[in-house]
Design an enzyme around this catalytic site. Sequence first.
Site: not given
Lengths: 487, 478
Positions: B81, B156, B180
Amino acid sequence: MTQRATAGPAKGWEYVIGLEVHTELKTRSKLFCGCPNAFGEEPNTSICPVCLGLPGSLPVMNAQAVDFAIRVGLALNATVQRSQFHRKNYFYPDMPKDYQISQYDVPINANGYLELPSGRVIGIERAHLEEDTGKLVHRGGHGRIESAAYSLIDYNRSGVPLLEIVSAPDIRDPEEAKEYVTELRAILVAVGASDGRMEEGSLRVDANVSVRPIGEATFRTRVEIKNLNSLRSLVRALTFEGHRQVQLYENGEAMIQQTRFWDEERSLTGALRLKEEANDYRYFPEPDLPPVAPDVELIEERRTELPELPSARRGSIAMILPELSADLRETIIADACWPYFRSAVDAGITPARAAARCANELTALLPDIGVLAPERFVEVLAIEDRGDLGASQVKILLREAASDPTPVKELVTKLGFTARDEDAMKAMVEEVVIRFPDEWGRYLGGDEKVAGFLLGQVMRQHGRQISGAGARQALLALADEARSGAE
Amino acid sequence: MNDEILDWGIAELHRRLEAREVSTVEVIDAYQEQIEIQEPEIGAFLTLDLDAARSTATAQDTRRSRGETLGRMAGVPVALKDNLCTTAFPTTAASRILEGWIPPYNATVVDRLADQDGIVLGKTNLDEFAMGSSTENSAYKITKNPYDLERVPGGSSGGSAAAVASRMALVGLGSDTGGSIRQPAALTGIVGFKPTYGRVSRYGLLAFASSLDQIGPLTASVEDAALVAECIMGHDPRDATSLQEASPLLLGALTEGVRGIRVGIVTNLVEIASPSIQAALLRAADALAQAGALISEISIDELAFGLAAYYVVAPAEASSNLARYDGVRYGLREPGATVEEMMIATRTKGFGPEVKRRIMLGTYALSAGYYDAFYVTAQRVRSLVRSAFDRAYESVDLLLTPTSPTTAFRIGERSADPVEMYRSDICTIPSNLSGDPALSVPAGADPDGLPIGVQLLGPPRSEQLLFRGAYAVEEGLR
Ligand SMILES: [Zn+2]
C-alpha cells in the site's frame, strides 16, 4: 517566608513576576530519536526522519531526559508524577510536524519551590518535558520573518529535550528575577541536567510581568516578554516593562494582555502579537507515546543521589565561615569552586585559606587550566597551610599542578621551591647552627632576638624561595631537641 | 505454466522453488504477464518496478543455486500500500501533496519483508491518506473490483486487495484504521487481517489516526496470511506503542481446530447486513459448528456507537498528523507571498475533498470549547466499546460478524453521501477502537457473484485462536 526589601517600579507600586525558564537538557541524544544532542554543528547535520518529522516517523522517549527531569524535580522539591505527553498544534516552519510534543495537564514535576539566597521562597508550578523546535534564520528585511527576503531553517535543534520550569507569580522585582534565574541555573548545573549556558541558548527565559499598587491582593493584566537571553536583558526588560505599565495606569490608559519582545539595542519592549489572536493549540494526548511512569524506586534512588545543592552549600558555609561576605560565598558555592572547597575543608585545611584560594587563585586559574583534580588542589593547600610556601609560590604551584602530573611534593622540588620537607629544612638550619655556635648558644639560652640572625643565615645560604615560616619551625624544633637532649 | 504459478500459495511456491520445478525469475515473469493483462483494467498500482523485481529474483535464484537458505518470503511477489515508506519507490499516500516524494527510509514492515526475501513489485492505490472505504478518494486513479469493473474494490487498501484478488501479487500489505484491510478483503474475496494494536510496528506507515492504525496482510488464503503476519509482527524499538512480548506462532496453530471453542454471532451487526451476507454468515457459523465449535448468539449494542466515536477520534488525530504537509520540507509547494499563504495554498491544492473534510472535522473536535463535548466524549465511548467486548469475551472466545453490511457497491454510488460511505465500516470499526485483532475471511458470493467476507474477532493478543477459527471457516466452506 522571609521578608525582603524589594524595589517597586514606582512609589506605591510593586511588580508581580512569574518566569518560564526553558532549559536544554544535556542528554547524549535528542528527546525522541538517536541524533546527537550537540551545539554548533553544521546546519542540518544532526537530523533524522524522526526529528525532521518525516511522514511515517515515530517518537521514542529518551530515558536519560526523563532521568534529568526527575533530578531537577527533586532538587526543586516538586512532586514527580506519572505524566502524559500532549500535542500542541500550531503551524510554524521551524516545527517539522507542525505540532510540538509537550506536556500539558499532567507534567512530570508539579508543585515545587526554590529558596533564594535571600531566604525568599519562590513557588514552582511545574517543570515539564518538551521538544525544542528548529532554528529560523531570516535573511534580508529586519531579520524578522515578516520582512525577510527568505528564511533558512536549521533542524539540528529540532527535538532537543527541553525542560520548561514555570515559577509561580511570586517574584517581586527585577533583581529578584535575576537572583531566581541564577539560583535555578546553579541547581540545573549541580544536578547535571544542563550546562546552564545562557549565551548558547541552553537557558532561555520568558517573563510574565504585571504591576499593582502595593496592598492590592489581585493580579492585574500581565504581559509576556519572550526570549530574554541574558540576565542583563532580563533585569532591564522587566524594569522597562514595569515603568511602562505603571505609566499606562497612571495615565488612565488601557493595559492589554499581550506578548512583547525585548529590543536590547533600543532598550525597550515592543508588542509581538495580541494575546487575543493567540492560537487555539488544540492539545490532545500524544497517541504515539505511552504515559511516562517513572517508578518509585528510581525516584527514591535519584533522591538519595542528589548532589549538595546551592542552598545546602550556603548552609555549610554559614557554619564553617559565618563571617564570609555574600559575594565570596556565592563564588565558592558555584559548581566551579565548590568541589575544591569541600575537599579542602574535609582534608582539614584552614577554611579561611581554602575559601580565599578558591575565590581568588582558583577562579582566576580555572578558565586557563581547565581541570585540576581537587586532591591536588588540597595537597598544594596543605603545603601552604604548614607554612612551607608563600602565596605567589602557591599560585605558580597550582598552575603547574594542573598541567604537570608529577606528584605535588616532587613538583615543589622541581620548581626549586625549597619548601621540600621538614627534614631537609631541619638539615639546612642545622648547618647554620653548627657554623654559628655562639649565636646558637645565646638562642638556646633564651635570647629570642638571635633567631632573626640565624634564620637570615639560612636564607642567605639557600635563597629567598625558602619559606621563612618553615625555617622558623625547624629552628624551634632543633632548639626543643637540643634542650631535651641536655636534660 | 504461468497460470499454474499464479494459483500457488506461498507454501506451494516454496516447494516448487526448492524442487527447482520453477525459478524465481519464472515466478516474476508469470506475475508480470498477469499484470500486463489485468492492470490496465483494474488500476491497482500507483508505481511498479518489475525490472527491479526481476533482478532481485535473479539474485535469489543464484543464491539458491549456491545452496543458500532463503527467507520465508523468498520469491513471493508483494504489493505494498502506498502509505508505507519505501526508499525504492515514491510514497504518496495517493495524495497530490506527496507526489513524487521518495522517503529516505523504509518502514519497519518493508525491511522485515525484505529480510525474508519478499519481492516488492510496486505500490498500490488507496483512498488519499487511507481516508475512505472505496479507494475512490485517490488523487491518481480509481481502482476497479476484479469481480465487476463497475464496482469499487473497497478501501482504503483497495489497491492491495484488487492486486491480490486479480492475482497480480501473491501478498498485499495494507493498513487498517477502521476496516481498511478487512473491508476491501471482503469485497474482493480474499483474506484480510488486522493484528492487535501494537503487534506490528507502525514505523514508516504514514499516520492517519495513530491510536487506531495497524498494518496487516491481504492474501488469497488464511495460511498465507499467517505466514506474512509471522514475518511482520514483533516488537520494534522505533515504535513506542509496539508490544514488548514475543509474537504468537500462527502457521503451526492453524490445524489445531476449534473443537470446544465458543463462537458468538453478533446479532445486532448481522441484522444490518444484506440477506445474502446474513446467509453467508450462517454458512460460516455452520462450518465452525461442524468443526466442533460451540455457536451462540450475542447482541453487543455498544458497538453501534463505535461509528460516531470513530468519526471524532480518527479525524482529530488526522488533523494533527496531516499538519506536517505544509510545503516547507517535502512534497508539493505552492507559491505564496508569506509563509502562511504558501502553507494555505499548498494544502488547498494538495489535499482532496475527503481529506479536507476530515481535517476540518478533527480540528473542530479538538477546538477550545468543543474538546470536551466531542473528543472527550468519543474517548468515553471508546472505553465503553472496550468494556462491552470484555464482557462479551467472558462468555465466548471469538465473535463472528459480517465484515461489511453490503457487497461491493458501484463506483460513484456513495460518493455524494459521506455518511452512507462511513457506514461501510460499521462492523470493522469497533476492533480499531478496542485495539483487538480481527480477520476477514471469504464466505462465498451473493447472487451477482460478488464476494462476501465474514469477520472473526478475538480479545487482545488472541491471534492464534483467531487464525484457527479463520482456517476452520476456510476449510469448512471450501
Ligand atoms: Zn533525529
